[in-house]
Design a protein around this motif. Structure first.
Motif, PDB file in Angstrom:
ATOM      1  N   ASP A  41       0.819  -1.218   0.000  1.00 62.57           N
ATOM      2  CA  ASP A  41       0.000   0.000   0.000  1.00 62.57           C
ATOM      3  C   ASP A  41       0.858   1.276   0.000  1.00 62.57           C
ATOM      4  N   GLU A  42       2.050   1.164   0.560  1.00 64.74           N
ATOM      5  CA  GLU A  42       2.942   2.329   0.625  1.00 64.74           C
ATOM      6  C   GLU A  42       3.488   2.685  -0.774  1.00 64.74           C
ATOM      7  N   VAL A  43       3.904   1.668  -1.528  1.00 66.78           N
ATOM      8  CA  VAL A  43       4.583   1.976  -2.792  1.00 66.78           C
ATOM      9  C   VAL A  43       3.768   1.762  -4.066  1.00 66.78           C
ATOM     10  N   MET A  44       2.747   0.895  -3.992  1.00 71.08           N
ATOM     11  CA  MET A  44       1.993   0.626  -5.220  1.00 71.08           C
ATOM     12  C   MET A  44       1.400   1.908  -5.831  1.00 71.08           C
ATOM     13  N   PRO A  45       0.792   2.798  -5.024  1.00 72.83           N
ATOM     14  CA  PRO A  45       0.219   4.017  -5.627  1.00 72.83           C
ATOM     15  C   PRO A  45       1.250   4.866  -6.366  1.00 72.83           C
ATOM     16  N   LYS A  46       2.518   4.746  -5.979  1.00 70.30           N
ATOM     17  CA  LYS A  46       3.558   5.535  -6.671  1.00 70.30           C
ATOM     18  C   LYS A  46       3.705   5.088  -8.127  1.00 70.30           C
ATOM     19  N   THR A  47       3.396   3.821  -8.402  1.00 75.35           N
ATOM     20  CA  THR A  47       3.575   3.319  -9.771  1.00 75.35           C
ATOM     21  C   THR A  47       2.588   3.969 -10.736  1.00 75.35           C
ATOM     22  N   THR A  48       1.417   4.352 -10.220  1.00 74.19           N
ATOM     23  CA  THR A  48       0.426   4.961 -11.112  1.00 74.19           C
ATOM     24  C   THR A  48       0.371   6.481 -10.951  1.00 74.19           C
ATOM     25  N   GLY A  49       0.981   7.003  -9.910  1.00 75.12           N
ATOM     26  CA  GLY A  49       0.980   8.451  -9.693  1.00 75.12           C
ATOM     27  C   GLY A  49       2.330   9.058 -10.007  1.00 75.12           C
ATOM     28  N   THR A  50       3.215   9.076  -8.996  1.00 75.88           N
ATOM     29  CA  THR A  50       4.544   9.687  -9.129  1.00 75.88           C
ATOM     30  C   THR A  50       5.306   9.185 -10.355  1.00 75.88           C
ATOM     31  N   MET A  51       5.373   7.862 -10.518  1.00 78.77           N
ATOM     32  CA  MET A  51       6.187   7.312 -11.603  1.00 78.77           C
ATOM     33  C   MET A  51       5.647   7.691 -12.983  1.00 78.77           C
ATOM     34  N   HIS A  52       4.336   7.738 -13.097  1.00 79.89           N
ATOM     35  CA  HIS A  52       3.711   8.143 -14.366  1.00 79.89           C
ATOM     36  C   HIS A  52       4.101   9.588 -14.704  1.00 79.89           C
TER      37      HIS A  52
ATOM     38  N   ASP B 142      -4.911   1.278 -23.368  1.00 80.36           N
ATOM     39  CA  ASP B 142      -3.540   1.728 -23.119  1.00 80.36           C
ATOM     40  C   ASP B 142      -3.370   2.298 -21.700  1.00 80.36           C
ATOM     41  N   LYS B 143      -2.343   1.815 -20.999  1.00 77.86           N
ATOM     42  CA  LYS B 143      -2.150   2.211 -19.595  1.00 77.86           C
ATOM     43  C   LYS B 143      -1.873   3.715 -19.448  1.00 77.86           C
ATOM     44  N   PHE B 144      -0.975   4.234 -20.307  1.00 78.78           N
ATOM     45  CA  PHE B 144      -0.626   5.656 -20.217  1.00 78.78           C
ATOM     46  C   PHE B 144      -1.887   6.510 -20.386  1.00 78.78           C
ATOM     47  N   ASN B 145      -2.682   6.182 -21.400  1.00 76.29           N
ATOM     48  CA  ASN B 145      -3.905   6.953 -21.648  1.00 76.29           C
ATOM     49  C   ASN B 145      -4.886   6.836 -20.488  1.00 76.29           C
ATOM     50  N   THR B 146      -4.945   5.643 -19.885  1.00 82.46           N
ATOM     51  CA  THR B 146      -5.879   5.447 -18.764  1.00 82.46           C
ATOM     52  C   THR B 146      -5.466   6.304 -17.575  1.00 82.46           C
ATOM     53  N   LEU B 147      -4.150   6.372 -17.325  1.00 79.14           N
ATOM     54  CA  LEU B 147      -3.679   7.183 -16.196  1.00 79.14           C
ATOM     55  C   LEU B 147      -3.931   8.671 -16.457  1.00 79.14           C
ATOM     56  N   GLU B 148      -3.859   9.070 -17.738  1.00 81.80           N
ATOM     57  CA  GLU B 148      -4.175  10.463 -18.082  1.00 81.80           C
ATOM     58  C   GLU B 148      -5.684  10.701 -17.949  1.00 81.80           C
ATOM     59  N   LEU B 149      -6.462   9.706 -18.403  1.00 77.45           N
ATOM     60  CA  LEU B 149      -7.929   9.818 -18.318  1.00 77.45           C
ATOM     61  C   LEU B 149      -8.393   9.924 -16.868  1.00 77.45           C
ATOM     62  N   PHE B 153     -11.225  12.399 -14.485  1.00 77.44           N
ATOM     63  CA  PHE B 153     -12.224  11.973 -13.499  1.00 77.44           C
ATOM     64  C   PHE B 153     -11.882  12.535 -12.111  1.00 77.44           C
ATOM     65  N   LEU B 154     -10.824  13.353 -12.083  1.00 74.59           N
ATOM     66  CA  LEU B 154     -10.330  13.976 -10.848  1.00 74.59           C
ATOM     67  C   LEU B 154      -9.905  12.920  -9.828  1.00 74.59           C
ATOM     68  N   VAL B 155      -9.491  11.765 -10.363  1.00 76.07           N
ATOM     69  CA  VAL B 155      -8.953  10.704  -9.521  1.00 76.07           C
ATOM     70  C   VAL B 155      -7.449  10.723  -9.716  1.00 76.07           C
ATOM     71  N   SER B 156      -6.717  10.897  -8.624  1.00 77.46           N
ATOM     72  CA  SER B 156      -5.273  11.020  -8.765  1.00 77.46           C
ATOM     73  C   SER B 156      -4.620   9.641  -8.914  1.00 77.46           C
ATOM     74  N   ALA B 157      -5.166   8.855  -9.838  1.00 77.80           N
ATOM     75  CA  ALA B 157      -4.581   7.549 -10.187  1.00 77.80           C
ATOM     76  C   ALA B 157      -4.037   6.786  -8.987  1.00 77.80           C
ATOM     77  N   PHE B 158      -4.874   6.573  -8.010  1.00 76.55           N
ATOM     78  CA  PHE B 158      -4.543   5.745  -6.856  1.00 76.55           C
ATOM     79  C   PHE B 158      -3.597   6.420  -5.858  1.00 76.55           C
ATOM     80  N   GLU B 159      -3.236   7.675  -6.087  1.00 73.59           N
ATOM     81  CA  GLU B 159      -2.289   8.305  -5.178  1.00 73.59           C
ATOM     82  C   GLU B 159      -2.955   9.490  -4.501  1.00 73.59           C
ATOM     83  N   LYS B 160      -2.959   9.463  -3.167  1.00 69.83           N
ATOM     84  CA  LYS B 160      -3.561  10.573  -2.420  1.00 69.83           C
ATOM     85  C   LYS B 160      -2.529  11.069  -1.425  1.00 69.83           C
ATOM     86  N   GLU B 161      -2.007  12.268  -1.672  1.00 69.69           N
ATOM     87  CA  GLU B 161      -0.931  12.751  -0.818  1.00 69.69           C
ATOM     88  C   GLU B 161      -1.399  13.145   0.573  1.00 69.69           C
TER      89      GLU B 161
END
Lengths: 136, 208
Positions: A41-52, B142-149, B153-161
């Motif tokens: 849970d700590e690092v997986m979100p980085k693969t789709t957020g930060t790393m992208h 495509d993964k890149f396009n999905t992360l941009e899409l 949707f105002l979803v930060s692709a699984f990352e919430k700071e």
């Protein structure tokens, strides 16, 4: 009567000890399982957020920076991302159906693997960020 | 005469009470438009989901145009997700149960791991979840396009700071109207957020 009592008491004591040991084993396994998932849970979100986002920044520098270095950094990010995806694919989230001994061995091994994935992710991010910083 | 007067008084009192009750009744507030709006030439341009084209679990193309006759609820997931996705899928299943016979509501789940989540994998996944309706699309592309899409949707692709510990998975469910505007959201890991979300979906259906 007395002799029966002498047999019964040690038996009861043994049962209590065995049952408390099993509870302790369950707690250890629970903690181990939580540790594995918390690293994920700590690092997986980085693969789709930060790393992208970092990959996008690196691609934007292809015209001004040595492309081999950029491609190398992107490759490392991709490899780390792939390592996480493979780990998730292989991870058996139904491991609580295993017997305690097998589950302990399994979770210890998964802990080692997910820690390795975490290192790959954090290192690839650090290297990419350093590269971006150097070529500002 | 006195009786008629009394009846009139009673009648007025009843009408007055009725009007008072009507005005006190809490009105359902109109749903907001999420995201930034722009003023261009005196016109308001609202935030909108960009056009997309994905394959679903039945190998059919699903686009923003093919969804234009319905409102839809979107989420981002992947089949091998060990922690948050199963919780979110439970709540999506509740929405599916509630709206499965309503063609005006679709559920759209985008995978962010297309390498593993191909059509066949998504088909098995949908089957194992017990999805019987054609109204829930599991989409791969495509993964890149999905992360941009996901950003649309105002979803930060699984990352919430702002999550405890710095980062957390995002399990947001996003309600999109027929015009591609985001109108409501719910926390997909919180069962209590679903009933008010259903009310908002029903309100949007009535107002469209």
């Amino acid at each position: 009567m007395k002799s029966k009592f002498h047999i019964f008491l040690p038996l009861l004591l043994c049962l209590v000890i065995i049952s408390s040991c099993r509870d302790e084993e369950k707690i250890v396994l629970q903690k181990l399982s939580e540790e594995v998932i918390s690293i994920h849970d700590e690092v997986m979100p980085k693969t789709t957020g930060t790393m992208h986002e970092i990959k996008k920044q690196l691609s934007g520098k292809l015209e001004t920076t040595d492309s081999t270095v950029i491609f190398e950094a992107i490759k490392k990010l991709d490899n780390a991302d792939e390592a996480m995806n493979v780990w998730m694919q292989d991870y058996n989230s139904m491991n609580d159906t295993m017997d305690n001994k097998s589950r302990f061995i399994y979770l210890k091994d998964e802990l080692r693997k997910i820690k390795k994935v975490r290192t790959l992710i954090l290192e690839s991010i650090k290297e990419a960020e350093d590269l971006i910083h150097k070529n500002k | 005469m006195q009786t008629i007067k009394n009846k009139m008084r009673l009648y007025f009192l009843l009408v007055f009470t009725f009007i008072l009750a009507l005005s006190c009744k809490k009105k359902q507030e109109d749903l907001l438009y999420y995201g930034n709006s722009k003023e261009v030439g005196g016109k308001t341009i609202r935030h909108k989901i960009r056009p997309f084209k994905y394959l679903n679990q039945d190998s059919s193309w699903v686009t923003n145009e093919s969804l234009a006759n319905s409102v839809y609820i979107a989420d981002f997931f992947f089949t091998s997700c060990p922690s948050i996705c199963p919780k979110v899928k439970k709540q999506m299943l509740r929405l599916h149960e509630h709206f499965k016979n309503n063609d005006k509501v679709k559920l759209v789940s985008f995978t962010i791991d297309p390498k593993r989540d191909d059509v066949s994998k998504l088909s098995t996944y949908a089957y194992n979840l017990g999805v019987t309706s054609q109204n829930w699309h599991f989409l791969t592309g495509d993964k890149f396009n999905t992360l941009e899409l996901a950003k649309d949707f105002l979803v930060s692709a699984f990352e919430k700071e702002d999550a405890p510990g710095g980062f957390d998975h995002s399990g947001m469910l996003i309600l999109v109207d027929k015009n591609g505007h985001i109108r409501a959201s719910a926390e997909g890991t919180d069962p209590e957020s679903i009933p008010p979300f259903i009310k908002k979906i029903e309100f949007l259906l009535k107002s469209e």
